[in-house]
Design an enzyme around this catalytic site. Structure first.
Site: not given
Ligand SMILES: *Cc1c(COP(=O)(O)O)cnc(C)c1O
Length: 361
Positions: A104, A174, A198
């Site tokens: 990511w 993030d 998540k």
């Molecule tokens: C799942 C995830 C993403 C991507 O998320 P989307 O909603 O599919 O764009 C980005 N960063 C992290 C840390 C993730 O776990």
């Protein structure tokens, strides 16, 4: 109902609290006596205004978000933030610092590189991203517009234990897979963002918590929908927001508050993760791929060292009601994601199952 449901260790979209799903089901046909589902109502209605404002108020309360931060409910997933961030923030020096700690972070790097000068300040690629690299103050650019970090690396199971010391450069974090799992001092960050699927709700909502002074710095050619100022000025109602997802997120936040909030939830998360890591560390068959302080509380990758045995484990676990334990396609092995909504008993039962599997093989 509970004995029909399996234990879902998916990394995302992932398990939601049973109480939340039940409440959503109860309110499906007729929300609060208004004669329609939340899915069917105008995002500009009075009833929906209560839902979106309520969700924001709860998130502010749970995370103790200071008043000088905006809370935005956007779409496009965390992935769209990888582009929105450089468009909106990389307008000073045009330089973005990034810590390369996994897939990511790499995606964020690639998007930033399209629009700005992206600079990798540290990387753990040499050991398959199984640790968080050191970041001495000297590694950061003096004039970066922001530093991008991935606070919890969902795929590799690593987690930052310290906020990098990059001086006055705003930190963009993030937190897609760790938000609401631990107390975080929001004031130490310029932006915190997370996809909901998540640990907060269903896919389709992305939460952006942004310090107000960082709003309004966008490039002149930024499309309207990708401007933070537009969404902030319109309280996330510039266009139709992901209405139902925000409603479910509000239910999740109510559930979290009833559980005692983030601090209480973190104590449970610590217990769950300890039980799991202890099992891996004591095992002669399974081992964790991450060692020491950088271990994530939410995502735990593990292997046997034998691909065939890994496969066998995943399929026997599946048959026993422990679903989605297969590791990410880029890593292999197994991964257990044990988000807030995974009951403690689900972790203890999986640990028991692993011990029995080890004995029998
Ligand atoms: C799942 C995830 C993403 C991507 O998320 P989307 O909603 O599919 O764009 C980005 N960063 C992290 C840390 C993730 O776990």
């Amino acid at each position: 109902m509970s004995n029909e449901r399996i234990y879902n260790f998916s990394a995302g979209p992932s398990v939601l609290p049973e109480e939340v799903l039940k409440r959503a089901a109860d309110e499906m046909m007729n929300f609060g006596g208004c004669g329609m589902s939340v899915m069917e109502m105008s995002h500009r209605s009075k009833v929906y205004d209560g839902i979106i404002k309520g969700a924001e108020a709860l998130l502010r309360e749970m995370m103790q978000i200071p008043d000088n931060y905006e809370v935005l409910f956007l779409q496009g997933g965390a992935s769209t933030q990888f582009a929105m961030l450089p468009m909106n923030l990389a307008t000073g020096s045009g330089l973005v610092d990034i810590a390369l700690t996994g897939v990511w972070a790499k995606r964020a790097y690639e998007e930033a590189a399209l629009l700005a000068k992206a600079n990798i300040v540290a990387s753990s690629k040499d050991k398959t991203f199984s640790y968080i690299p050191e970041m001495p103050a000297s590694c950061f650019s003096k004039d970066a517009d922001y530093l991008h970090i991935c606070w919890n690396n969902t795929i590799y199971g690593t987690h930052f234990t310290e906020i990098p010391d990059c001086g006055t450069t705003p930190i963009v974090a993030d937190m897609s897979s760790s938000i609401l799992s631990e107390e975080v001092d929001v004031s130490k960050f310029g932006v915190i963002f997370a996809g909901a699927q998540k640990n907060m709700g269903p896919a389709g909502v992305t939460v952006v918590i942004i310090r107000k002074d960082l709003i309004g710095r966008h490039r002149a050619d930024t499309p309207t929908m990708l401007r933070y100022d537009i969404h902030a000025e319109n309280a996330s109602l510039y266009n139709t927001p992901p209405t139902y997802g925000i409603y479910v997120m509000k239910l999740v936040l109510e559930w979290l508050r009833a559980k005692g909030g983030i601090k209480a939830m973190n104590e449970i998360n610590q217990r769950k993760a300890k039980a799991f890591y202890d099992c891996l560390d004591e095992s002669t068959m399974f081992r964790a791929t991450v060692q020491g302080k950088d271990r994530s509380l939410m995502n735990i990758p593990f292997v046997t060292g034998d691909e065939e045995l890994d496969k066998k484990f995943v399929s026997e676990a599946e048959a026993a009601g422990f679903k989605n334990l297969k590791g990410h396609r880029s890593v292999g092995g197994m991964r257990a994601s044990i988000y807030n909504a995974m009951p403690e008993e689900g972790v203890y039962k999986l640990v028991e199952f692993m011990k029995a599997f080890e004995k029998n093989h």
